[in-house]
Design a protein around this motif. Structure first.
Motif, PDB file in Angstrom:
ATOM      1  N   ALA A 191      21.082 -12.426   3.200  1.00  0.00           N
ATOM      2  CA  ALA A 191      21.434 -11.351   2.274  1.00  0.00           C
ATOM      3  C   ALA A 191      20.186 -10.597   1.831  1.00  0.00           C
ATOM      4  CB  ALA A 191      22.152 -11.936   1.066  1.00  0.00           C
ATOM      5  N   PRO A 192      20.362  -9.368   1.350  1.00  0.00           N
ATOM      6  CA  PRO A 192      19.215  -8.617   0.828  1.00  0.00           C
ATOM      7  C   PRO A 192      18.561  -9.331  -0.357  1.00  0.00           C
ATOM      8  CG  PRO A 192      21.115  -7.178   1.084  1.00  0.00           C
ATOM      9  CD  PRO A 192      21.598  -8.581   1.304  1.00  0.00           C
ATOM     10  N   HIS A 193      17.278  -9.111  -0.513  1.00  0.00           N
ATOM     11  CA  HIS A 193      16.513  -9.648  -1.641  1.00  0.00           C
ATOM     12  C   HIS A 193      16.136  -8.474  -2.531  1.00  0.00           C
ATOM     13  CE1 HIS A 193      13.734 -12.152  -3.881  1.00  0.00           C
ATOM     14  NE2 HIS A 193      12.800 -11.246  -3.684  1.00  0.00           N
ATOM     15  N   VAL A 194      16.473  -8.566  -3.822  1.00  0.00           N
ATOM     16  CA  VAL A 194      16.229  -7.479  -4.753  1.00  0.00           C
ATOM     17  C   VAL A 194      15.160  -7.909  -5.758  1.00  0.00           C
ATOM     18  CG1 VAL A 194      17.248  -5.983  -6.518  1.00  0.00           C
ATOM     19  CG2 VAL A 194      18.598  -6.670  -4.518  1.00  0.00           C
ATOM     20  N   VAL A 195      14.166  -7.030  -5.941  1.00  0.00           N
ATOM     21  CA  VAL A 195      13.141  -7.244  -6.959  1.00  0.00           C
ATOM     22  C   VAL A 195      13.209  -6.064  -7.918  1.00  0.00           C
ATOM     23  CG1 VAL A 195      10.679  -7.495  -7.411  1.00  0.00           C
ATOM     24  CG2 VAL A 195      11.657  -8.445  -5.318  1.00  0.00           C
ATOM     25  N   GLU A 196      13.328  -6.351  -9.214  1.00  0.00           N
ATOM     26  CA  GLU A 196      13.399  -5.297 -10.220  1.00  0.00           C
ATOM     27  C   GLU A 196      12.320  -5.516 -11.262  1.00  0.00           C
ATOM     28  OE1 GLU A 196      17.493  -5.850 -11.466  1.00  0.00           O
ATOM     29  OE2 GLU A 196      18.087  -4.103 -10.298  1.00  0.00           O
ATOM     30  N   GLY A 197      11.836  -4.412 -11.812  1.00  0.00           N
ATOM     31  CA  GLY A 197      10.822  -4.528 -12.841  1.00  0.00           C
ATOM     32  C   GLY A 197      10.577  -3.185 -13.505  1.00  0.00           C
TER      33      GLY A 197
ATOM     34  N   VAL B 119       0.833  -1.205   0.000  1.00  0.00           N
ATOM     35  CA  VAL B 119       0.000   0.000   0.000  1.00  0.00           C
ATOM     36  C   VAL B 119       0.869   1.258   0.000  1.00  0.00           C
ATOM     37  CG1 VAL B 119      -1.660   1.334   1.360  1.00  0.00           C
ATOM     38  CG2 VAL B 119      -2.005  -1.116   1.052  1.00  0.00           C
ATOM     39  N   THR B 120       1.863   1.312   0.882  1.00  0.00           N
ATOM     40  CA  THR B 120       2.680   2.521   0.969  1.00  0.00           C
ATOM     41  C   THR B 120       3.562   2.691  -0.267  1.00  0.00           C
ATOM     42  OG1 THR B 120       4.390   1.383   2.263  1.00  0.00           O
ATOM     43  CG2 THR B 120       2.685   2.558   3.497  1.00  0.00           C
ATOM     44  N   SER B 121       4.028   1.589  -0.837  1.00  0.00           N
ATOM     45  CA  SER B 121       4.847   1.677  -2.050  1.00  0.00           C
ATOM     46  C   SER B 121       4.028   2.171  -3.223  1.00  0.00           C
ATOM     47  CB  SER B 121       5.450   0.312  -2.385  1.00  0.00           C
ATOM     48  OG  SER B 121       6.337  -0.098  -1.372  1.00  0.00           O
ATOM     49  N   GLN B 122       2.797   1.687  -3.363  1.00  0.00           N
ATOM     50  CA  GLN B 122       1.949   2.141  -4.455  1.00  0.00           C
ATOM     51  C   GLN B 122       1.681   3.634  -4.337  1.00  0.00           C
ATOM     52  OE1 GLN B 122      -1.626  -0.100  -5.196  1.00  0.00           O
ATOM     53  NE2 GLN B 122      -2.435   1.436  -6.603  1.00  0.00           N
ATOM     54  N   ARG B 123       1.396   4.094  -3.124  1.00  0.00           N
ATOM     55  CA  ARG B 123       1.148   5.532  -2.925  1.00  0.00           C
ATOM     56  C   ARG B 123       2.383   6.356  -3.279  1.00  0.00           C
ATOM     57  NH1 ARG B 123      -1.704   4.937   2.883  1.00  0.00           N
ATOM     58  NH2 ARG B 123      -3.737   4.233   2.167  1.00  0.00           N
ATOM     59  N   ALA B 124       3.555   5.886  -2.861  1.00  0.00           N
ATOM     60  CA  ALA B 124       4.793   6.622  -3.129  1.00  0.00           C
ATOM     61  C   ALA B 124       5.077   6.690  -4.629  1.00  0.00           C
ATOM     62  CB  ALA B 124       5.960   5.966  -2.391  1.00  0.00           C
ATOM     63  N   ILE B 125       4.847   5.596  -5.332  1.00  0.00           N
ATOM     64  CA  ILE B 125       5.084   5.569  -6.773  1.00  0.00           C
ATOM     65  C   ILE B 125       4.104   6.491  -7.488  1.00  0.00           C
ATOM     66  CG2 ILE B 125       4.953   4.128  -8.852  1.00  0.00           C
ATOM     67  CD1 ILE B 125       6.012   1.810  -7.008  1.00  0.00           C
ATOM     68  N   GLU B 126       2.824   6.404  -7.124  1.00  0.00           N
ATOM     69  CA  GLU B 126       1.814   7.264  -7.748  1.00  0.00           C
ATOM     70  C   GLU B 126       2.142   8.737  -7.531  1.00  0.00           C
ATOM     71  OE1 GLU B 126      -2.039   4.256  -7.422  1.00  0.00           O
ATOM     72  OE2 GLU B 126      -1.726   5.774  -5.877  1.00  0.00           O
ATOM     73  N   GLN B 127       2.528   9.076  -6.316  1.00  0.00           N
ATOM     74  CA  GLN B 127       2.848  10.476  -6.010  1.00  0.00           C
ATOM     75  C   GLN B 127       4.072  10.934  -6.795  1.00  0.00           C
ATOM     76  OE1 GLN B 127       3.837  11.332  -1.902  1.00  0.00           O
ATOM     77  NE2 GLN B 127       3.210  13.462  -2.136  1.00  0.00           N
TER      78      GLN B 127
ATOM     79  N   ALA C  15      12.119   0.083 -11.885  1.00  0.00           N
ATOM     80  CA  ALA C  15      11.870   0.103 -10.447  1.00  0.00           C
ATOM     81  C   ALA C  15      12.695  -0.991  -9.776  1.00  0.00           C
ATOM     82  CB  ALA C  15      10.389  -0.116 -10.162  1.00  0.00           C
ATOM     83  N   ARG C  16      13.120  -0.711  -8.549  1.00  0.00           N
ATOM     84  CA  ARG C  16      13.881  -1.687  -7.774  1.00  0.00           C
ATOM     85  C   ARG C  16      13.481  -1.573  -6.311  1.00  0.00           C
ATOM     86  NH1 ARG C  16      19.775  -0.542  -8.010  1.00  0.00           N
ATOM     87  NH2 ARG C  16      19.513  -1.354 -10.095  1.00  0.00           N
ATOM     88  N   VAL C  17      13.253  -2.720  -5.704  1.00  0.00           N
ATOM     89  CA  VAL C  17      12.975  -2.787  -4.271  1.00  0.00           C
ATOM     90  C   VAL C  17      14.035  -3.683  -3.648  1.00  0.00           C
ATOM     91  CG1 VAL C  17      11.358  -3.576  -2.506  1.00  0.00           C
ATOM     92  CG2 VAL C  17      10.498  -2.480  -4.569  1.00  0.00           C
ATOM     93  N   VAL C  18      14.620  -3.218  -2.561  1.00  0.00           N
ATOM     94  CA  VAL C  18      15.610  -4.011  -1.844  1.00  0.00           C
ATOM     95  C   VAL C  18      15.044  -4.312  -0.462  1.00  0.00           C
ATOM     96  CG1 VAL C  18      17.959  -4.109  -0.945  1.00  0.00           C
ATOM     97  CG2 VAL C  18      17.489  -2.899  -3.089  1.00  0.00           C
TER      98      VAL C  18
END
Length: 68
Positions: A57-63, A19-27, A46-49
């Motif tokens: 270790a950190p998990h990275v999602v990119e798209g 929810v918070t990520s979607q709001r941040a991206i939209e803004q 976009a990248r989320v760590v």
């Protein structure tokens, strides 16, 4: 470890992240278009760590996020 407690806590965390990520991206996109930084037809990388203190270790999602 209590699997039910863990599962509920994990789901609550992931819902908050979503929810918070979607709001941040939209803004950010709305501001970018309003200021002329974005045209509104881009494909944004976009990248989320995800990090868990003390657990692996950190998990990275990119798209891509397509605006048009």
């Amino acid at each position: 470890m209590n699997d039910d407690t863990f599962n509920m806590s994990l789901r609550k965390f992931l819902k908050q992240v979503g929810v918070t990520s979607q709001r941040a991206i939209e803004q950010a996109v709305q501001e970018g278009v309003a200021t002329g930084q974005l045209k509104g037809n881009e494909v944004l990388k976009a990248r989320v760590v995800l990090t868990l203190e003390g657990a692996g270790a950190p998990h990275v999602v990119e798209g891509d996020i397509t605006l048009e």
